[in-house]
Design an enzyme around this catalytic site. Sequence first.
Site, PDB file in Angstrom:
ATOM      1  N   TYR A 144     -69.506  -1.035  42.820  1.00  0.00           N
ATOM      2  CA  TYR A 144     -70.365   0.154  42.736  1.00  0.00           C
ATOM      3  C   TYR A 144     -69.897   1.162  43.777  1.00  0.00           C
ATOM      4  CZ  TYR A 144     -74.873   2.741  42.974  1.00  0.00           C
ATOM      5  OH  TYR A 144     -75.856   3.706  42.974  1.00  0.00           O
ATOM      6  N   LYS A 174     -68.809   0.983  38.528  1.00  0.00           N
ATOM      7  CA  LYS A 174     -69.783   2.044  38.347  1.00  0.00           C
ATOM      8  C   LYS A 174     -69.360   3.105  39.332  1.00  0.00           C
ATOM      9  CE  LYS A 174     -74.506   2.861  39.786  1.00  0.00           C
ATOM     10  NZ  LYS A 174     -74.220   4.265  39.761  1.00  0.00           N
TER      11      LYS A 174
HETATM   12  C1  LIG Z   1     -77.612   9.388  44.049  1.00  0.00           C
HETATM   13  C2  LIG Z   1     -78.082   8.908  42.711  1.00  0.00           C
HETATM   14  O1  LIG Z   1     -79.230   8.598  42.540  1.00  0.00           O
HETATM   15  N1  LIG Z   1     -77.166   8.850  41.769  1.00  0.00           N
HETATM   16  C3  LIG Z   1     -77.462   8.425  40.444  1.00  0.00           C
HETATM   17  C4  LIG Z   1     -76.537   7.335  40.067  1.00  0.00           C
HETATM   18  O2  LIG Z   1     -75.511   7.078  40.627  1.00  0.00           O
HETATM   19  C5  LIG Z   1     -77.358   9.524  39.395  1.00  0.00           C
HETATM   20  O3  LIG Z   1     -77.907   9.055  38.196  1.00  0.00           O
HETATM   21  C6  LIG Z   1     -78.058  10.784  39.828  1.00  0.00           C
HETATM   22  O4  LIG Z   1     -79.415  10.509  40.090  1.00  0.00           O
HETATM   23  C7  LIG Z   1     -77.972  11.877  38.766  1.00  0.00           C
HETATM   24  O5  LIG Z   1     -76.652  12.100  38.442  1.00  0.00           O
HETATM   25  C8  LIG Z   1     -78.642  13.145  39.219  1.00  0.00           C
HETATM   26  O6  LIG Z   1     -77.959  13.725  40.291  1.00  0.00           O
HETATM   27  C1  LIG Z   2     -77.597   5.613  39.394  1.00  0.00           C
HETATM   28  C2  LIG Z   2     -77.374   4.268  39.808  1.00  0.00           C
HETATM   29  O1  LIG Z   2     -76.574   3.606  39.286  1.00  0.00           O
HETATM   30  C3  LIG Z   2     -78.204   3.719  40.825  1.00  0.00           C
HETATM   31  O2  LIG Z   2     -79.275   4.243  40.990  1.00  0.00           O
HETATM   32  O3  LIG Z   2     -77.808   2.756  41.459  1.00  0.00           O
END
Ligand SMILES: CC(=O)N[C@H](C=O)[C@@H](O)[C@H](O)[C@H](O)CO
Ligand SMILES: CC(=O)C(=O)O
Length: 304
Positions: A144, A174
């Site tokens: 991740y 990811k």
């Molecule tokens: C920092 C964070 O929460 N990242 C999420 C997943 O990696 C994303 O799904 C974001 O929430 C999304 O891209 C909106 O900025």
């Molecule tokens: C966005 C995502 O993968 C997380 O919330 O960990």
Amino acid sequence: MASPGSKKLTGLVAATFTPLTPEGEINLAMIGPYIDFLLEKQGVRNVFVNGTTGEGMSFSVEERKRLAEEWCQRGKGKLEQVIVHVGCMSLKDSQDLARHAAEVGADGIAVIAPSFFKPSDADALRQFLQEVAATAQGLPFYYYHIPALTGVNLRARDVVEGIEKCIPSFHGLKFSGQDLLDFGQCVSYSQPHWSLLYGMDEQLLAALALGANGAVGSTYNYLGSKVNSLLSAFDKGELSQARNLQFQVQDVLSYAVKQGFDVAVNKQLMSEVSGLALGPPRLPLKPCPHPRILSIAQKVQQVL
Ligand SMILES: CC(=O)N[C@H](C=O)[C@@H](O)[C@H](O)[C@H](O)CO
Ligand SMILES: CC(=O)C(=O)O
């Protein structure tokens, strides 16, 4: 062994929020209804539990186990895959969670880079990941990558170099970063059974063009159905339709960012849009005033 026969993870994966009671304790009773909402209202069949959106790093090992177990049990026969994030600052805690995820029937595990003491190079990070993966060898393992939050700015492409030699269960990554050069190089290096999952919902289309197999994100909790349409438009080669859908997601997110958008706001937004009472965030995140949530929820409703 899950590795050779396990189904490749594709399509949308909701990074789930963690339901809490008003007093701030984990609220396992909400998980069943949450799964039904994702399946019935969003057409989302995969979840990523205890990650960033799920405030995983803010919960104790014991709480994380209970959450993982409930998602796996409730999701059985309904969800396609439950991926459990088991990254911790302590290698021992991560191993404990990895072993537990295997016991409760998770379909895969993911690990973030430790971020207090940061790995000095890709090799140090790979060794950390290897020691976690080795405790759950039958489970597909995902790295991740989320440099903005971990502060670990190693290129993902360097991390995955030769990774299958030390992690035979490696199944992909990811990638929650903006660096599409690095992402593209991960795709071009990847093996056919790896899943390259993109994690910045606002620019998913660009990652699809580079070969992403799917996406893990917070907004697929409430924009899942919209983004499923984006995926099918892209698959059919209807690029202008796919672009139009991506622009709508971008409009919502840029509006939300202007209002102030973090995991706490996002969680309250999900409660508002879904009707599921997900409760407050855990400190250090703080709840946000309701009018701000309502105005972002309105923006979401406009694109649904
Ligand atoms: C920092 C964070 O929460 N990242 C999420 C997943 O990696 C994303 O799904 C974001 O929430 C999304 O891209 C909106 O900025
Ligand atoms: C966005 C995502 O993968 C997380 O919330 O960990």
